[in-house]
Design a protein around this motif. Structure first.
Motif, mmCIF file in Angstrom:
data_model
loop_
_atom_site.group_PDB
_atom_site.id
_atom_site.type_symbol
_atom_site.label_atom_id
_atom_site.label_comp_id
_atom_site.label_asym_id
_atom_site.label_seq_id
_atom_site.Cartn_x
_atom_site.Cartn_y
_atom_site.Cartn_z
ATOM 1 N N VAL A 115 41.375 35.204 37.469
ATOM 2 C CA VAL A 115 41.497 36.662 37.422
ATOM 3 C C VAL A 115 42.752 37.044 38.205
ATOM 4 C CG1 VAL A 115 40.433 38.866 38.009
ATOM 5 C CG2 VAL A 115 39.000 36.955 37.251
ATOM 6 N N VAL A 116 43.709 37.655 37.528
ATOM 7 C CA VAL A 116 44.983 38.012 38.151
ATOM 8 C C VAL A 116 44.919 39.446 38.665
ATOM 9 C CG1 VAL A 116 47.470 38.216 37.834
ATOM 10 C CG2 VAL A 116 46.192 36.455 36.586
ATOM 11 N N VAL A 117 45.063 39.591 39.979
ATOM 12 C CA VAL A 117 45.009 40.905 40.633
ATOM 13 C C VAL A 117 46.436 41.322 40.973
ATOM 14 C CG1 VAL A 117 44.180 42.188 42.637
ATOM 15 C CG2 VAL A 117 42.715 40.447 41.567
ATOM 16 N N PRO A 118 46.884 42.477 40.504
ATOM 17 C CA PRO A 118 48.259 42.902 40.778
ATOM 18 C C PRO A 118 48.453 43.291 42.234
ATOM 19 C CG PRO A 118 47.061 44.647 39.658
ATOM 20 C CD PRO A 118 46.155 43.441 39.663
ATOM 21 N N HIS A 119 49.719 43.427 42.613
ATOM 22 C CA HIS A 119 50.086 43.774 43.986
ATOM 23 C C HIS A 119 50.019 45.296 44.134
ATOM 24 C CE1 HIS A 119 51.919 42.963 47.860
ATOM 25 N NE2 HIS A 119 52.848 43.878 47.635
ATOM 26 N N PHE A 143 38.526 46.800 44.613
ATOM 27 C CA PHE A 143 38.750 45.515 43.959
ATOM 28 C C PHE A 143 37.599 44.536 44.222
ATOM 29 C CE2 PHE A 143 43.421 45.863 42.937
ATOM 30 C CZ PHE A 143 43.226 45.573 41.602
ATOM 31 N N GLN A 144 36.983 44.608 45.398
ATOM 32 C CA GLN A 144 35.863 43.705 45.661
ATOM 33 C C GLN A 144 34.728 43.949 44.671
ATOM 34 O OE1 GLN A 144 34.463 43.521 49.699
ATOM 35 N NE2 GLN A 144 32.571 42.493 49.139
ATOM 36 N N ASP A 145 34.451 45.218 44.370
ATOM 37 C CA ASP A 145 33.408 45.531 43.394
ATOM 38 C C ASP A 145 33.784 44.999 42.014
ATOM 39 O OD1 ASP A 145 32.070 46.856 45.399
ATOM 40 O OD2 ASP A 145 32.848 48.825 44.852
ATOM 41 N N ILE A 146 35.060 45.145 41.658
ATOM 42 C CA ILE A 146 35.524 44.658 40.350
ATOM 43 C C ILE A 146 35.363 43.143 40.264
ATOM 44 C CG2 ILE A 146 37.590 44.290 38.957
ATOM 45 C CD1 ILE A 146 36.699 47.039 38.572
ATOM 46 N N GLU A 204 33.395 41.173 41.986
ATOM 47 C CA GLU A 204 31.985 40.799 41.947
ATOM 48 C C GLU A 204 31.402 40.988 40.549
ATOM 49 O OE1 GLU A 204 30.089 43.077 44.975
ATOM 50 O OE2 GLU A 204 30.754 41.764 46.615
ATOM 51 N N ALA A 205 31.798 42.064 39.876
ATOM 52 C CA ALA A 205 31.308 42.295 38.516
ATOM 53 C C ALA A 205 31.836 41.221 37.570
ATOM 54 C CB ALA A 205 31.729 43.686 38.036
ATOM 55 N N PHE A 206 33.132 40.900 37.678
ATOM 56 C CA PHE A 206 33.698 39.826 36.860
ATOM 57 C C PHE A 206 32.978 38.512 37.108
ATOM 58 C CE2 PHE A 206 37.916 42.068 36.325
ATOM 59 C CZ PHE A 206 37.840 42.111 34.946
ATOM 60 N N THR A 207 32.781 38.201 38.382
ATOM 61 C CA THR A 207 32.167 36.923 38.741
ATOM 62 C C THR A 207 30.783 36.788 38.127
ATOM 63 O OG1 THR A 207 33.411 36.821 40.818
ATOM 64 C CG2 THR A 207 31.421 35.483 40.674
ATOM 65 N N GLY A 232 33.539 55.750 38.686
ATOM 66 C CA GLY A 232 33.231 54.960 37.499
ATOM 67 C C GLY A 232 32.136 53.953 37.760
ATOM 68 N N ASP A 233 31.506 53.528 36.695
ATOM 69 C CA ASP A 233 30.519 52.455 36.734
ATOM 70 C C ASP A 233 31.290 51.145 36.618
ATOM 71 O OD1 ASP A 233 28.668 50.455 36.085
ATOM 72 O OD2 ASP A 233 27.355 51.849 35.016
ATOM 73 N N VAL A 234 31.439 50.449 37.751
ATOM 74 C CA VAL A 234 32.293 49.258 37.788
ATOM 75 C C VAL A 234 31.811 48.195 36.806
ATOM 76 C CG1 VAL A 234 33.088 47.349 39.219
ATOM 77 C CG2 VAL A 234 33.093 49.664 40.135
#
Length: 343
Positions: free
Chosen positions: A83-87, A93-96, A98-101, A302-304
């Motif tokens: 998962v590539v997180v931009p600068h 982002f932690q919630d995002i 965790e949802a991806f994981t 939003g609903d993450v």
């Protein structure tokens, strides 16, 4: 069952060596090829169920961990999804992640998060990301907005799948339009967009500000003013004072995130301006802090989990696995304005 040799004992807390596939083979009484097949889920049907269980039990007893590089060599890919997180600046982002994981683990894969640095895109051929992809051979790469076109093309040349971002309308475009529409609905015809004054890039902010500008053009309003707001009192006051001098009051300010919005609200109070009568403010992210300050912040929340559901669908198609029933959620159902006291 063969007697367990000392060489095959699990690593101890005292620093014994790490167990290898040779140790697993010795303990299970099978060949290394059998161990490789069983633990990599290859041609398992060739082996008697008792043999398969013996290998897996031996691996568990020894605490054997498969080499990601070795598995990638055997399978042509690893069990990782990058998962590539931009600068950028984004508080949730932690919630995002965790949802991806959760989605990725449901399909039997593991997540590797790659944070882009400010200079990673200057030479795509030597970027840290491409070195990571080449070494890990992940099943796919999920881009959260950090990949340049050159990097995306280079990732695909390596043979790695880019997980599609299946959104009919860009999320940040939608968020910007929600902010502008809400401010306009409150009677504000002079609009501005407040970026965070920060060294990091703001691809999300650029998309949102462009959407605010598109809304203004469609509604016959003047083009929004852009201001950059630092998270510190004096700088925030100066930024807002410049906006008010240019556009007057009342003015509605769509902010990059809740932190910027709170800074603008406090700056307005220090300048003797009324919120929301003189300056209306709307943030993004629905953070807890914005809901306990006075005045309570209006924000886009939003609903993450729902916002990344499209990635679950794409992963299932690219990597194999069941696609959740039903259609993807609409953006209108994922993101909404949470009214507060600042608009």
């Amino acid at each position: 069952m063969p007697r367990r040799p000392d060489a095959g004992r699990a690593p101890s807390r005292g620093g014994a060596r790490r167990a290898t596939s040779v140790d697993v083979a010795r303990l299970a009484g099978v060949s290394r090829t059998t161990v490789s097949d069983v633990l990599n889920d290859q041609r398992v049907e060739r082996y008697h169920p008792e043999t398969v269980e013996r290998v897996r039990s031996a691996a568990a007893e020894l605490g054997y961990v498969r080499s990601a590089a070795g598995r990638a060599l055997v399978m042509g890919r690893s069990d990782f999804v990058v998962v590539v997180v931009p600068h950028v600046t984004y508080m949730r982002f932690q919630d995002i992640i965790e949802a991806f994981t959760g989605h990725i683990e449901d399909l039997g894969f593991s997540t590797v998060v790659h944070f882009k640095g400010p200079k990673d895109a200057e030479n795509a051929g030597r970027s840290r990301l491409l070195n990571l992809v080449d070494a890990l051979r992940p099943v796919g790469v999920v881009d959260l907005g950090g990949l340049t076109d050159r990097e995306a093309a280079a990732v695909e040349r390596i043979g790695c799948s880019l997980i599609a971002q299946e959104k009919p309308v860009d999320v940040n475009t939608w968020i910007g339009s929600l902010q502008a529409e809400h401010l306009h609905s409150r009677g504000f015809t002079e609009l501005a967009y407040a970026f965070l004054s920060d060294a990091r890039d703001e691809p999300y902010g650029r998309a949102r500000s462009a959407s605010v500008a598109d809304y203004c053009a469609a509604e016959g309003l003047g083009a929004p003013t852009h201001l950059h707001v630092p998270i510190e009192p004096q700088g925030a006051r100066e930024a807002l004072a410049g906006l008010v001098e240019q556009r007057g009051c009342p003015v509605g300010v769509a902010c990059h995130n809740d932190e910027v919005a709170i800074a603008v609200v406090f700056a307005a109070q220090r300048l003797g301006l009324r919120v929301p009568d003189d300056v209306a403010v709307i943030g993004v992210e629905g953070g807890d802090l914005g809901q306990v300050v006075v005045p309570r912040l209006t924000t886009v929340m939003g609903d993450v989990a729902a916002s990344v559901q499209h990635v679950r669908h794409s992963l299932a198609r690219v990597c194999g696995g069941s696609v959740p029933p039903g259609d993807l959620p609409r953006l209108a159902d994922v993101f909404r304005v949470l009214p507060g006291e600042t608009t």
